[in-house]
Write a protein that holds these residues in place. Structure first.
Motif, PDB file in Angstrom:
ATOM      1  N   ASP A  32       0.843  -1.194   0.000  1.00 41.73           N
ATOM      2  CA  ASP A  32       0.000   0.000   0.000  1.00 41.73           C
ATOM      3  C   ASP A  32       0.882   1.249   0.000  1.00 41.73           C
ATOM      4  O   ASP A  32       1.260   1.751   1.065  1.00 41.73           O
ATOM      5  CB  ASP A  32      -0.910  -0.013   1.226  1.00 41.73           C
ATOM      6  N   PRO A  33       1.236   1.767  -1.185  1.00 39.86           N
ATOM      7  CA  PRO A  33       2.088   2.965  -1.221  1.00 39.86           C
ATOM      8  C   PRO A  33       1.496   4.163  -0.487  1.00 39.86           C
ATOM      9  O   PRO A  33       2.252   4.963   0.092  1.00 39.86           O
ATOM     10  CB  PRO A  33       2.218   3.243  -2.724  1.00 39.86           C
ATOM     11  N   ARG A  34       0.183   4.297  -0.483  1.00 37.53           N
ATOM     12  CA  ARG A  34      -0.401   5.448   0.219  1.00 37.53           C
ATOM     13  C   ARG A  34      -0.167   5.345   1.730  1.00 37.53           C
ATOM     14  O   ARG A  34       0.147   6.352   2.392  1.00 37.53           O
ATOM     15  CB  ARG A  34      -1.890   5.556  -0.092  1.00 37.53           C
ATOM     16  N   ASP A  77      -0.107   3.238  -6.825  1.00 35.51           N
ATOM     17  CA  ASP A  77       0.977   2.344  -7.245  1.00 35.51           C
ATOM     18  C   ASP A  77       2.362   2.774  -6.791  1.00 35.51           C
ATOM     19  O   ASP A  77       3.297   1.965  -6.838  1.00 35.51           O
ATOM     20  CB  ASP A  77       0.996   2.219  -8.776  1.00 35.51           C
ATOM     21  N   ARG A  78       2.495   4.019  -6.303  1.00 39.26           N
ATOM     22  CA  ARG A  78       3.854   4.514  -6.082  1.00 39.26           C
ATOM     23  C   ARG A  78       3.832   5.714  -5.140  1.00 39.26           C
ATOM     24  O   ARG A  78       2.923   6.552  -5.198  1.00 39.26           O
ATOM     25  CB  ARG A  78       4.435   4.895  -7.443  1.00 39.26           C
ATOM     26  N   ALA A  79       4.831   5.757  -4.260  1.00 38.76           N
ATOM     27  CA  ALA A  79       5.052   6.943  -3.433  1.00 38.76           C
ATOM     28  C   ALA A  79       6.532   7.290  -3.507  1.00 38.76           C
ATOM     29  O   ALA A  79       7.392   6.402  -3.480  1.00 38.76           O
ATOM     30  CB  ALA A  79       4.639   6.694  -1.980  1.00 38.76           C
ATOM     31  N   VAL A  80       6.842   8.574  -3.613  1.00 37.91           N
ATOM     32  CA  VAL A  80       8.216   9.017  -3.845  1.00 37.91           C
ATOM     33  C   VAL A  80       8.556  10.153  -2.887  1.00 37.91           C
ATOM     34  O   VAL A  80       7.816  11.147  -2.802  1.00 37.91           O
ATOM     35  CB  VAL A  80       8.403   9.495  -5.298  1.00 37.91           C
ATOM     36  N   LEU A  81       9.679  10.019  -2.179  1.00 38.28           N
ATOM     37  CA  LEU A  81      10.182  11.069  -1.307  1.00 38.28           C
ATOM     38  C   LEU A  81      11.632  11.384  -1.683  1.00 38.28           C
ATOM     39  O   LEU A  81      12.336  10.543  -2.251  1.00 38.28           O
ATOM     40  CB  LEU A  81      10.142  10.651   0.167  1.00 38.28           C
ATOM     41  N   ARG A  82      12.060  12.601  -1.328  1.00 37.02           N
ATOM     42  CA  ARG A  82      13.470  12.974  -1.495  1.00 37.02           C
ATOM     43  C   ARG A  82      13.821  14.046  -0.481  1.00 37.02           C
ATOM     44  O   ARG A  82      12.947  14.766   0.011  1.00 37.02           O
ATOM     45  CB  ARG A  82      13.726  13.507  -2.910  1.00 37.02           C
ATOM     46  N   GLY A 133      16.826  18.651  -2.052  1.00 35.43           N
ATOM     47  CA  GLY A 133      16.937  18.267  -3.451  1.00 35.43           C
ATOM     48  C   GLY A 133      18.268  17.650  -3.803  1.00 35.43           C
ATOM     49  O   GLY A 133      18.778  17.830  -4.917  1.00 35.43           O
ATOM     50  N   VAL A 134      18.849  16.891  -2.869  1.00 30.43           N
ATOM     51  CA  VAL A 134      20.129  16.239  -3.118  1.00 30.43           C
ATOM     52  C   VAL A 134      20.004  14.750  -2.815  1.00 30.43           C
ATOM     53  O   VAL A 134      19.143  14.326  -2.052  1.00 30.43           O
ATOM     54  CB  VAL A 134      21.261  16.848  -2.252  1.00 30.43           C
ATOM     55  N   GLY A 135      20.890  13.959  -3.429  1.00 29.11           N
ATOM     56  CA  GLY A 135      20.943  12.540  -3.143  1.00 29.11           C
ATOM     57  C   GLY A 135      19.799  11.764  -3.777  1.00 29.11           C
ATOM     58  O   GLY A 135      19.051  12.281  -4.610  1.00 29.11           O
ATOM     59  N   PRO A 136      19.648  10.501  -3.385  1.00 25.50           N
ATOM     60  CA  PRO A 136      18.684   9.615  -4.039  1.00 25.50           C
ATOM     61  C   PRO A 136      17.254   9.874  -3.599  1.00 25.50           C
ATOM     62  O   PRO A 136      16.985  10.549  -2.604  1.00 25.50           O
ATOM     63  CB  PRO A 136      19.143   8.234  -3.586  1.00 25.50           C
ATOM     64  N   TYR A 137      16.334   9.294  -4.346  1.00 26.36           N
ATOM     65  CA  TYR A 137      14.930   9.254  -3.984  1.00 26.36           C
ATOM     66  C   TYR A 137      14.668   8.006  -3.134  1.00 26.36           C
ATOM     67  O   TYR A 137      15.422   7.032  -3.178  1.00 26.36           O
ATOM     68  CB  TYR A 137      14.048   9.207  -5.232  1.00 26.36           C
ATOM     69  N   LEU A 138      13.601   8.051  -2.359  1.00 29.73           N
ATOM     70  CA  LEU A 138      13.081   6.884  -1.649  1.00 29.73           C
ATOM     71  C   LEU A 138      11.726   6.585  -2.257  1.00 29.73           C
ATOM     72  O   LEU A 138      10.827   7.430  -2.241  1.00 29.73           O
ATOM     73  CB  LEU A 138      12.953   7.171  -0.152  1.00 29.73           C
ATOM     74  N   GLU A 139      11.596   5.378  -2.845  1.00 29.33           N
ATOM     75  CA  GLU A 139      10.405   5.047  -3.605  1.00 29.33           C
ATOM     76  C   GLU A 139       9.741   3.790  -3.054  1.00 29.33           C
ATOM     77  O   GLU A 139      10.412   2.781  -2.798  1.00 29.33           O
ATOM     78  CB  GLU A 139      10.770   4.836  -5.077  1.00 29.33           C
ATOM     79  N   PHE A 140       8.438   3.850  -2.901  1.00 30.81           N
ATOM     80  CA  PHE A 140       7.641   2.698  -2.471  1.00 30.81           C
ATOM     81  C   PHE A 140       6.768   2.278  -3.639  1.00 30.81           C
ATOM     82  O   PHE A 140       5.939   3.063  -4.114  1.00 30.81           O
ATOM     83  CB  PHE A 140       6.795   3.072  -1.252  1.00 30.81           C
TER      84      PHE A 140
END
Length: 246
Positions: A142-144, A164-169, A173-180
């Motif tokens: 459950d990405p939400r 389907d997807r959740a994205v944090l950073r 605005g530096v470094g990788p994203y965290l994606e579910f």
């Protein structure tokens, strides 16, 4: 109060060897400050790194099971030629191709020398400024729900949330994203890969742990004994650790 991801923790039978692999994969350096092998940008170990989410390889006595990790690293590339060169170089270093049911996709799925899956992505504009790690990716049901928990847990910015997807950073605005990513099937075994989080210097680790538990995290006993970090799981059971300030 909030926490920041500072490293991806990878368990390994041979931590120095796996650390050397990841140093080569990322174009970084491997350092051995103690029992673990820390992989970070060249120029000497900096912890926590102000820009990157680094890698810490921890020795364990158990081999990885055949179950796919539900957390993995995506590597960024800048061109089709770079992607092909990186895949070839990683295979020469001991990576192996892996079929996780991905079908015909433009990225390449590999496993490190101890079987931890990762992806070498085709060039994508969104990852042009992340550094070598494009994203830390978490399979979830459950990405939400994951977005609700992790948006409160971290000081990062929530960029996207769908069924389907959740994205944090990082808010900077530096470094990788965290994606579910929504993925069929529930978590069944402990992962070999997880995130380590760190409080800010003026924040209390105990208060942060209590806050996370109020958000739905649970304590984990992994046989860690009396250690300065706290092992927790998010509401879907993904393990993570809250570290103490050094």
């Amino acid at each position: 109060m909030a926490l920041r991801p500072v490293q991806v923790n990878i368990k390994a039978l041979d931590a120095p060897a796996v650390g050397r692999f990841w140093a080569e994969a990322l174009g970084w350096s491997a350092y051995s400050p103690g029992v673990t092998t820390y992989v970070g940008p060249a120029g000497g170990p900096v912890w926590p790194d102000p820009l990157a989410v680094c890698v810490d390889v921890v020795p364990v006595p158990e081999s990885k099971t055949t179950t796919k990790n539900r957390v993995h690293i995506d590597l960024a590339t800048t061109s089709a030629a770079h992607q092909a060169e990186l895949v070839a170089r990683l295979q020469a270093l001991g990576a192996t191709p892996v079929n996780v049911g991905q079908g015909a996709v433009p990225w390449t799925v590999l496993a490190d020398p101890e079987g931890n899956e990762f992806c070498v992505l085709e060039p994508r504009e969104i990852y042009r400024d992340t550094g070598p790690i494009a994203a830390v990716v978490v399979d979830c049901e459950d990405p939400r729900a994951m977005a609700r928990f992790w948006d409160e847990a971290l000081d990062w910015t929530l960029h996207e949330v769908t069924d389907d997807r959740a994205v944090l950073r990082s808010a900077r605005g530096v470094g990788p994203y965290l994606e579910f990513l929504r993925t069929p099937g529930a978590k069944t075994v402990p992962d070999r890969v997880h995130l380590d989080l760190l409080p800010y210097p003026d924040d209390s680790k105990a208060a942060e742990v209590a806050r996370l538990r109020a958000l739905g995290a649970t304590h984990l006993d992994l046989g860690q004994g009396d250690v300065p970090w706290t092992c927790l799981a998010d509401p879907e059971g993904h393990e993570f650790c809250v570290l103490a300030q050094s």
